[in-house]
Write a protein that holds these residues in place. Structure first.
Motif, short mmCIF file in Angstrom:
data_model
loop_
_atom_site.label_atom_id
_atom_site.label_comp_id
_atom_site.label_asym_id
_atom_site.label_seq_id
_atom_site.Cartn_x
_atom_site.Cartn_y
_atom_site.Cartn_z
N LYS B 181 48.91 -40.98 88.70
CA LYS B 181 50.23 -40.57 88.20
C LYS B 181 50.05 -39.73 86.94
O LYS B 181 49.30 -40.11 86.04
CB LYS B 181 51.06 -41.82 87.90
N GLY B 182 50.70 -38.59 86.89
CA GLY B 182 50.60 -37.71 85.72
C GLY B 182 49.29 -36.94 85.66
O GLY B 182 48.88 -36.48 84.59
N MET B 188 49.98 -38.36 79.95
CA MET B 188 50.79 -38.96 81.01
C MET B 188 49.97 -39.81 81.99
O MET B 188 50.51 -40.72 82.60
CB MET B 188 51.47 -37.88 81.86
N GLU B 189 48.70 -39.48 82.12
CA GLU B 189 47.91 -40.09 83.20
C GLU B 189 47.97 -41.62 83.17
O GLU B 189 47.71 -42.24 82.14
CB GLU B 189 46.46 -39.61 83.13
N TRP B 194 55.98 -42.76 81.99
CA TRP B 194 56.31 -41.42 82.48
C TRP B 194 57.00 -41.45 83.84
O TRP B 194 57.31 -40.41 84.41
CB TRP B 194 55.08 -40.50 82.46
#
Lengths: 304, 214
Positions: B181-182, B188-189, B194
């Motif tokens: 994700k991200g 964001m990862e 997020w």
């Protein structure tokens, strides 16, 4: 009514093919339909949520779809699928619920549908049909086909008295004339009450109307005139009060400034004694029988 | 995808932002549409609305609906003798929805070979990791046990995805896409927040810089 329904569906399939999905129900009823429809008759298994959404997917490819189950199973568990996937997209899918109201009797509350058309008619584009007599299905099935939008068909038991010829199907039908008020009845219960009222003298019995479509179409002029001259009004239905035809009718009367001399509502009360039995047992517990209805209508009335 | 024949259903409707960008890339959405995302009067709500664009077949957003809808579309194509393929993108947490398994039973039973299920497996859901919340344990084998052919690949590698899509199979196909994700945006990862946050100007610039460096 399943026998008549099967006959009508077989006839319809010949002229206007559709897809029929069943949630593993219809034993001893739909074998002929299955044979006629071949691969367009699909038993989707005991998975009602999937059945509704698969039906929506089929509709999106241009098919007309009928989805069948015992009444509560086809609307209660998959309500969100009906709301989001069918009604929001205005798809021509018809829910066919067998045994509306207390139709499954001693099978118990899990099998009863006491809030079906109230819940469903809150949804966009949805229309409910509650045939009073098996013969009505001939016209109702065609109405459903002519209206390519979501619909609910509540099947019950045909309780038409022997030798009675009902008027041609219409959303509102006057079945009997009388002087002791107006009784408006939803679906097959009309046949049961008719069987008792028909034996009474016209002066002592009420007008009996069968209402078979919801949301309620315009109130007939005859009923408006009869209310205006002071006839008392009673609505009888195998459905809980909330979301019922009685509630809808009271709202419609208020909107047009029509005030009955008295308004009564006999509706499904659930399980007041905590005991279980046949459809007639539960109707009697909810005072959905001719004797109780006549008692209510005569409350506070001086005998003529 | 062949736009005239194929159908894509975004079961994980919360990824609508990515769908809108894809629609923009094929000229179905225009830049003004994208700029109105989630603003009053927009066609681009946070979850996709079928009336907004022809390629959005169904409004989605409540998880667990897309796979059954896709099965219905695939069955309809099969019964009508239509060509074309149906692609359904689910999330991994979405497999906690019972209806998803109902759909899997149906699509394998009816041998819907014209349907490919893609699972975006980022191992995060709305309020925790999938493992913490309600672990799917061995999702691959669970799905395979229903009779589907299950493939896995890096969900950020287009060549790997294409290869999986081109792999012949003798049963309906499910491809688990392992994703982050991200991905590519340093801040964001793998961050659950997020799922909810929006970018301000500074963070947008940082994100653009991160992506440009990929």
């Amino acid at each position: 009514m399943r026998k008549e329904f099967t006959i009508q569906m077989c006839a319809l399939f010949e002229k206007s093919p559709f897809i029929f999905l069943t949630g593993d129900l219809g034993f001893n009823a739909f074998e002929t339909l299955r044979d006629v429809m071949k691969n367009k008759f699909i038993n989707t298994g005991i998975a009602e949520q999937n059945m509704i959404s698969v039906g929506a997917g089929l509709c999106s490819r241009g098919f007309r779809v009928f989805v069948y189950s015992i009444a509560p199973f086809c609307y209660a568990r998959p309500f969100e699928q009906i709301r989001n996937d069918v009604c929001h997209h205005a798809l021509p899918l018809t829910l066919v619920g067998n045994g509306g109201g207390y139709g499954y009797g001693v099978q118990g509350p899990s099998h009863h549908a006491l809030e079906d058309y109230g819940v469903l008619t809150t949804l966009q584009n949805m229309k409910a049909y509650i045939p009073a007599f098996a013969k009505d299905l001939n016209v109702i099935v065609q109405h459903i086909i002519d209206r390519p939008l979501p619909s609910y068909l509540r099947l019950g038991r045909c309780e038409i008295p022997a030798n009675f010829q009902p008027p041609e199907y219409a959303p509102w039908r006057q079945l009997l004339k009388g002087d002791a008020g107006i009784v408006i009845c939803v679906g097959p219960l009309a046949g049961s009450l008719l069987g008792d009222f028909i034996k009474m003298k016209p002066l002592e019995r009420p007008d009996l109307w069968a209402l078979c479509e919801l949301p309620i179409p315009d109130i007939p002029k005859q009923i408006i005139e009869d209310i205006a001259i002071g006839k008392r009004l009673l609505v009888a239905e195998e459905h809980v009060s909330r979301g019922s035809a009685g509630e809808m009718l009271a709202y419609m009367c208020m909107k047009i400034g029509l005030t009955p001399a008295a308004f009564f509502h006999h509706h499904a009360q659930g399980y007041p004694s905590g005991l279980y039995g046949s459809q007639n047992f539960h109707r009697a517990e909810s005072r959905l029988d001719a004797v109780d209805i006549m008692k209510t209508l005569s409350q506070g009335q001086t005998k003529k | 995808m062949n736009r005239n024949q194929d159908v894509f259903i975004l079961s994980k409707g919360h990824a609508a932002g990515a769908l809108y960008t894809a629609l923009w890339s094929i000229d179905e959405a225009i830049e003004e549409d994208l700029m109105s995302f989630c603003k009053d009067g927009t066609k681009l709500a946070a979850h996709p609305e079928s009336q907004s664009f022809p390629s959005i077949e169904f409004s989605t957003g409540s998880l667990g609906h897309g796979l059954s809808l896709s099965a219905g579309v695939a069955l309809g194509k099969k019964l009508a003798g239509e060509s074309g393929h149906v692609y359904c993108l689910t999330s991994d947490g979405e497999w906690q929805e019972g209806a998803t398994w109902e759909a899997l039973i149906f699509l394998t039973h009816h041998k819907l070979f014209n349907l490919t299920v893609l699972v975006d497996s980022n191992e995060l859901q709305a309020f925790g990791t999938v493992k913490e919340v309600a672990s799917m344990n061995d999702l691959k084998n669970k799905i395979a046990s229903f009779g589907a052919t299950v493939l896995e690949c890096d969900g950020h590698n287009f060549a790997a995805i294409n290869s999986a899509l081109d792999t012949p199979s003798l049963s309906p196909r499910v491809i688990i896409l392992h994703t982050v994700k991200g991905k590519g945006v340093s801040f964001m990862e793998n961050k659950i927040e997020w799922h909810y946050l929006t970018l301000n100007e500074d963070l947008l610039k940082r994100a653009q810089k991160d992506i440009a460096a990929l």
